[in-house]
Design a protein around this motif. Structure first.
Motif, PDB file in Angstrom:
ATOM      1  N   GLU A 189       1.073   3.727  -2.610  1.00 31.50           N
ATOM      2  CA  GLU A 189       1.086   5.577  -2.856  1.00 31.50           C
ATOM      3  C   GLU A 189       1.670   5.827  -2.751  1.00 31.50           C
ATOM      4  O   GLU A 189       2.117   7.363  -3.692  1.00 31.50           O
ATOM      5  N   ARG A 190       3.396   5.624  -2.876  1.00 33.47           N
ATOM      6  CA  ARG A 190       4.217   6.897  -3.355  1.00 33.47           C
ATOM      7  C   ARG A 190       4.934   7.239  -4.584  1.00 33.47           C
ATOM      8  O   ARG A 190       5.339   7.271  -4.988  1.00 33.47           O
TER       9      ARG A 190
ATOM     10  N   SER B 290      -8.987  -2.289   1.843  1.00 38.01           N
ATOM     11  CA  SER B 290      -7.602  -1.931   0.757  1.00 38.01           C
ATOM     12  C   SER B 290      -6.656  -2.886   2.723  1.00 38.01           C
ATOM     13  O   SER B 290      -5.632  -4.081   2.248  1.00 38.01           O
TER      14      SER B 290
ATOM     15  N   THR C  85       1.339   2.355  -9.607  1.00 35.00           N
ATOM     16  CA  THR C  85       1.148   1.310  -9.328  1.00 35.00           C
ATOM     17  C   THR C  85       2.017   0.666 -10.414  1.00 35.00           C
ATOM     18  O   THR C  85       2.815  -0.023 -10.789  1.00 35.00           O
TER      19      THR C  85
ATOM     20  N   GLY D 251       1.288  -1.139  -0.212  1.00 32.34           N
ATOM     21  CA  GLY D 251       0.192   0.090  -0.094  1.00 32.34           C
ATOM     22  C   GLY D 251       0.703   1.610   0.032  1.00 32.34           C
ATOM     23  O   GLY D 251       0.276   2.138  -1.118  1.00 32.34           O
ATOM     24  N   SER D 252       2.002   1.369   0.596  1.00 31.24           N
ATOM     25  CA  SER D 252       2.391   2.425   1.311  1.00 31.24           C
ATOM     26  C   SER D 252       3.006   2.785   0.220  1.00 31.24           C
ATOM     27  O   SER D 252       4.091   3.710   0.101  1.00 31.24           O
TER      28      SER D 252
END
Length: 406
Positions: A65-66, A343, A69, A61-62
């Protein structure tokens, strides 16, 4: 049009994820004497790969997000391709263990993120077809390895060929990398209405409580994780040790056993393709239950002392039974437990699934080395029964909470 093409890229990424998953099991009867490893060392290699996958899925997830995808998917495939190329040249078990780490890390980060995206933004048939494409990769892997070993027992050529295919996928992902940003700016999330409405699973007030609380405290989550654990115990134990069982107990040649295991993965692939259409008429919960019953029937067929050809039928039946379970369980996540925590719960589900992949097949390898590989169908049946009993308990919990009608 762009959104549809974006979905095809996701499918392509899942082919990449599936290609290496089935290689070790079919190659191990030839790899073991070549590198001078113990029989149960395949379990150690599998554990290292899936251990890396667990770590990367928990931080997916992190990372997404950074970096986005697209970048995570590209790097994931690049790591996998490089590790597989290393496998083809590895001189010993030590080097295979080292290479198993990036192989696992490369597979995990993108998995949870893509599953959560499809569960929230696409209907159930897209989730089934997504994992059908994983099955395409998992089916192609043993076929490629079987062809390589059939010529001169060259398992290294099999790994080399798959690594080249992975690098081709990396190149395609690199060319289409700008598309991810375009879709991100143009494609607004369709919302849960394409799956279920928010009130199908939780009220708005309960969703706010879930958003602030620990998702493991939501009713049914912990037992659901147990279903994922033993689902992967069945799927990967069959994939890892199926060829060894066929060679050691049924007396089949290596290349024949590899083809039969490939047909097992083919059963999963075809089953998920068909499931995609069936979900248009039948809900996920019924498909999950039907799949579990079918997998148990296939395990019973393997257990019976019948003609070796029926072992092939048993493998295919297990594959067909497993086909709808995993994608339908994933797709149910937002509906069962709410979008607010979907999520995080998806990440937990993937991590536990990989834990099942990591722990249960190696555990069986130790038992088989000490007792007999003939226990293979007994263990598969046991795992499948625990999976179904856990799933039924989840259904009862959700029914009492008003979140399920099955």
């Amino acid at each position: 049009m762009v959104v549809t093409f974006f979905l095809l890229i996701i499918y392509l990424a899942f082919i990449s994820l599936g290609l290496p998953d089935s290689l070790l099991g079919v190659a191990w009867p030839a790899m073991q004497p070549d590198i001078g490893a113990a029989f149960e060392s395949a379990g150690l290699l599998s554990m290292m790969v899936t251990g890396g996958t667990i770590v990367s899925s928990l931080v997916s997830g992190s990372l997404i997000e950074r970096f986005g995808t697209g970048i995570v998917t590209l790097i994931s495939c690049l790591m996998t391709a490089s590790a597989l190329l290393g496998f083809s040249f590895a001189p010993s078990l030590f080097w295979l263990i080292l290479l198993a780490i990036p192989l696992g890390l490369g597979a995990g980060a993108v998995d949870a993120g893509l599953n959560n995206y499809v569960a929230n933004h696409y209907k159930a048939h897209h989730m089934s077809w997504l994992h059908c494409f994983w099955g395409v990769g998992a089916t192609l892997g043993p076929i490629i390895m079987s062809y390589s070993m059939g010529a001169d027992n060259a398992w290294r050529d099999g790994y080399y060929t798959v690594s080249i295919l992975q690098f081709v996928l990396v190149f395609i992902l690199l060319l289409t990398l700008p598309l991810w940003k375009i879709v991100a700016s143009q494609h607004q999330p369709q919302g849960i209405q394409d799956v279920h409405t928010e009130t199908d699973s939780v009220s708005r007030g309960e969703a706010m409580v879930q958003k602030r609380g620990n998702p493991l405290q939501i009713k049914g989550v912990k037992v659901t994780l147990l279903v994922f654990l033993f689902y992967c115990g069945v799927e990967m134990t069959v994939g890892l040790w199926g060829a060894s069982f066929l060679v050691g107990t049924r007396g089949l040649p290596l290349e024949t056993a590899a083809v039969w295991v490939s047909m097992y993965y083919g059963g999963i692939t075809v089953g998920r393709f068909i499931t995609g259409f069936v979900t248009l008429k039948i809900n996920n919960l019924i498909l999950i239950r039907a799949g579990q019953v079918t997998a148990i029937a296939g395990a019973v067929l393997l257990l019976l002392p019948l003609h070796p050809f029926l072992s092939l039928i048993g493998l295919i039946v297990i594959g067909l039974g497993l086909a709808p379970i995993f994608p339908c369980m994933l797709h149910e996540t937002p509906a069962r437990f709410g979008r607010a925590q979907s999520s995080r719960i998806m990440g937990y589900q993937m991590a536990v699934a990989y834990t099942g992949t990591t722990k249960l097949p190696p555990l069986f390898g130790i038992v088989a080395a000490q007792i007999s590989i003939g226990l293979f169908p007994v263990v598969i049946l046991l795992f499948a029964l625990i999976m179904m009993m856990s799933s039924e308990k989840v259904n009862r919990i959700l029914y009492k909470s008003g979140k399920s009608t099955v």
